[in-house]
Design an enzyme around this catalytic site. Structure first.
Site, PDB file in Angstrom:
ATOM      1  CG  ASP A   7      -1.850   0.969   1.039  1.00 57.49           C
ATOM      2  OD1 ASP A   7      -2.640   0.584   0.046  1.00 57.49           O
ATOM      3  OD2 ASP A   7      -2.151   1.255   2.127  1.00 57.49           O
ATOM      4  CD  GLU A   9      -1.766   6.313   2.861  1.00 55.13           C
ATOM      5  OE1 GLU A   9      -2.848   6.947   2.368  1.00 55.13           O
ATOM      6  OE2 GLU A   9      -2.014   4.963   3.374  1.00 55.13           O
ATOM      7  CD  GLU A  52      -8.446  19.084  -0.651  1.00 56.89           C
ATOM      8  OE1 GLU A  52      -6.982  18.904  -0.609  1.00 56.89           O
ATOM      9  OE2 GLU A  52      -9.212  19.908  -0.458  1.00 56.89           O
ATOM     10  CG  HIS A 153      -6.556   5.124   4.890  1.00 48.59           C
ATOM     11  ND1 HIS A 153      -7.098   4.757   3.608  1.00 48.59           N
ATOM     12  CD2 HIS A 153      -7.658   6.057   4.926  1.00 48.59           C
ATOM     13  CE1 HIS A 153      -8.262   4.576   3.072  1.00 48.59           C
ATOM     14  NE2 HIS A 153      -9.134   5.563   4.467  1.00 48.59           N
ATOM     15  CG  ASP A 158      -4.062   1.614   5.154  1.00 47.20           C
ATOM     16  OD1 ASP A 158      -4.550   1.116   6.789  1.00 47.20           O
ATOM     17  OD2 ASP A 158      -4.753   1.962   4.373  1.00 47.20           O
TER      18      ASP A 158
END
Length: 238
Positions: A7, A9, A52, A153, A158
């Site tokens: 995963d 980010e 965001e 997250h 994750d």
């Protein structure tokens, strides 16, 4: 088979708009067993993270000031994933970002698909559960996987959760539901679908074969049935 559950980010949602990877988390699985080996790094994106995105993962611009840039970790990251099958939820997103990072280096790095297999668990979930929510939180609920620590997250967390989800989706046996309810209705499943997991480190099951005496008794019984009925299916199938 070596699989890497992966995963990332990022600073935003689109690498074409200049967004960058800021965290990579990977856990290693061999023959469907987690090895404890993992790869985790925070990366200085050399640009501002959109608010965001910060609201989603909680990683701030200030926290990445002293972290390495992608070029400093590219080789070790590629060495870790090379030759494995990557298991990723919404793989197009993460693979797209990683390929973009490799392309910025202009050092002949391959695209992810050239050196790894890619399995998209989102596509798999949509096939298994059409018309339902299939994000990671929804899948945790469906397969009774504890994700209470996931308030934000995070790439490594994750990945660890996705590993459990993947194993449940592809190998977990569910109990039969006798309630007559429709397990496909709504976003969650009933209690009858709880995953029954075998304990780790369990002893191998013993295989007990019939003795010669037991086999002869069985044969004698079949012959008795044949004499009485004139039609013993078990003898006919021998």
């Amino acid at each position: 088979m070596r699989q890497i559950i992966l995963d990332t980010e990022t600073t935003g949602i689109d690498p074409k708009q200049g967004h960058r990877v800021i965290e990579i988390g990977c856990v290693e699985m061999i023959d469907r067993k987690l090895t404890g080996n993992h790869y985790h790094v925070y990366i200085n994106p050399q640009r501002v993270i959109e608010q965001e995105a910060i609201n989603v993962h909680g990683i701030t611009n200030e926290s990445l000031v002293d972290k390495p840039i992608f070029s400093a970790i590219a080789d070790e990251f590629l060495d870790f994933i090379r030759g494995a099958e990557l298991v990723i939820h919404n793989a197009a997103f993460d693979v797209g970002f990683i390929n973009h990072e490799f392309s910025l280096l202009r050092r002949g790095f391959p695209n992810v698909e050239e050196c790894c297999g890619v399995l998209d668990t989102l596509a798999l979930a949509r096939k298994k559960h059409p018309g339902q929510k299939n994000n990671l939180d929804a899948l945790c609920k469906r397969y009774f996987i504890d994700n209470s620590s996931r308030t934000l997250h995070g790439a490594l967390l994750d990945s660890e959760i996705l590993a459990e989800v993947y194993l449940a989706m592809t190998g977990g046996q569910t109990a039969l539901s006798l309630s007559g309810s429709d397990d496909n209705a709504g976003d969650s499943e009933g209690e009858g679908s709880a995953i029954r997991r075998l304990a780790p480190g369990r002893a191998e099951l013993r295989v007990i074969s019939a003795s010669d005496n037991e086999l002869q008794n069985h044969q004698n019984k079949l012959e008795q049935i044949q004499k009485k009925s004139g039609n013993c299916l078990w003898l006919a199938n021998d």
